[in-house]
Design an enzyme around this catalytic site. Sequence first.
Site, mmCIF file in Angstrom:
data_model
loop_
_atom_site.group_PDB
_atom_site.id
_atom_site.type_symbol
_atom_site.label_atom_id
_atom_site.label_comp_id
_atom_site.label_asym_id
_atom_site.label_seq_id
_atom_site.Cartn_x
_atom_site.Cartn_y
_atom_site.Cartn_z
ATOM 1 N N ARG A 53 -7.322 0.516 -8.206
ATOM 2 C CA ARG A 53 -7.857 0.709 -9.549
ATOM 3 C C ARG A 53 -7.968 2.205 -9.810
ATOM 4 N NH1 ARG A 53 -10.959 -3.268 -6.989
ATOM 5 N NH2 ARG A 53 -10.853 -5.336 -7.974
ATOM 6 N N LYS A 84 -14.861 -2.505 -7.467
ATOM 7 C CA LYS A 84 -15.422 -3.304 -8.553
ATOM 8 C C LYS A 84 -16.407 -4.337 -8.034
ATOM 9 C CE LYS A 84 -13.939 -6.183 -12.458
ATOM 10 N NZ LYS A 84 -12.773 -6.709 -13.201
ATOM 11 N N HIS A 159 -3.891 0.605 -15.897
ATOM 12 C CA HIS A 159 -4.061 -0.632 -15.136
ATOM 13 C C HIS A 159 -2.728 -1.336 -14.883
ATOM 14 C CE1 HIS A 159 -6.975 -3.288 -13.325
ATOM 15 N NE2 HIS A 159 -6.413 -4.346 -13.882
ATOM 16 N N ARG A 162 -1.400 -1.225 -11.368
ATOM 17 C CA ARG A 162 -1.981 -2.243 -10.479
ATOM 18 C C ARG A 162 -1.263 -3.582 -10.656
ATOM 19 N NH1 ARG A 162 -6.528 -3.359 -7.418
ATOM 20 N NH2 ARG A 162 -7.750 -5.208 -7.941
ATOM 21 N N HIS A 193 -9.640 -8.026 -4.315
ATOM 22 C CA HIS A 193 -10.164 -9.169 -5.057
ATOM 23 C C HIS A 193 -11.136 -9.952 -4.185
ATOM 24 C CE1 HIS A 193 -6.620 -9.383 -8.135
ATOM 25 N NE2 HIS A 193 -7.583 -8.576 -8.526
ATOM 26 N N TYR A 202 -4.951 -13.534 -11.736
ATOM 27 C CA TYR A 202 -4.560 -12.182 -12.136
ATOM 28 C C TYR A 202 -3.062 -12.099 -12.407
ATOM 29 C CZ TYR A 202 -4.498 -7.023 -11.585
ATOM 30 O OH TYR A 202 -4.353 -5.680 -11.756
#
Length: 225
Positions: A53, A84, A159, A162, A193, A202
């Site tokens: 990220r 995150k 993003h 990613r 994740h 995702y």
Amino acid sequence: MDGRPYGAHRLRPRIFTDQQIDTLLVAAGRLTPRVRAASWQTLLGLLTVTGMRISEARNLNDDDITIDDDAGDGSGWVRVTDTKFGKSRLVPLRPTTMTAIRRYRRLRDRTFPAPKTTAVFVARRGTRIARSTAGNTFREIREAAGLAGGSTEPAARLHDFRHSFATNTLIGHIRTGGDVDAMMPVLSAFLGHVGPEATYWYLSNTPELAAALAERIQARGGGDE
């Protein structure tokens, strides 16, 4: 609530081609001053090969990147702690990536012999790249690269590096005959994740991935009825 790991609405990701990534890196290299260009070229390169990220990359400190002495080939590791979901992880770095980071650090340290921050990546004044600065600078880069979007395609986003890493990693695995279900926990760990189910969601509705899966089915004769 629909129980999905993220919000119900999201922008469709843009999966970068190798040529588009090269174009973005070239555009980053034209920023001024020179240390800012080197910082952004190296930062975008790191996003490309790790799927990190942007917030994780901005918050990296010098001691988060270390060489793998046991490997003996110049490869290394990046320790991602500001994540995150509050999960730390180690991400391997190839020798070429470590070389690029060392080259950038030498330029950064010559430019700022008295460091103002412990950050790996710095802005034009030698401070850590702020969130707002990152967004503004990338808009400048994508404009120069001709990837600002239009009526038929979305503008490139940070993003998307990613998304591109995740999608292209899985596509490569599929095309070499790998097992998708076996790969998902590995890819999930790389991305940070909470679990494979988040990674499945995702990657959902990604045309490039659907095409790779279709190729696999056709190669196995699964498309015959």
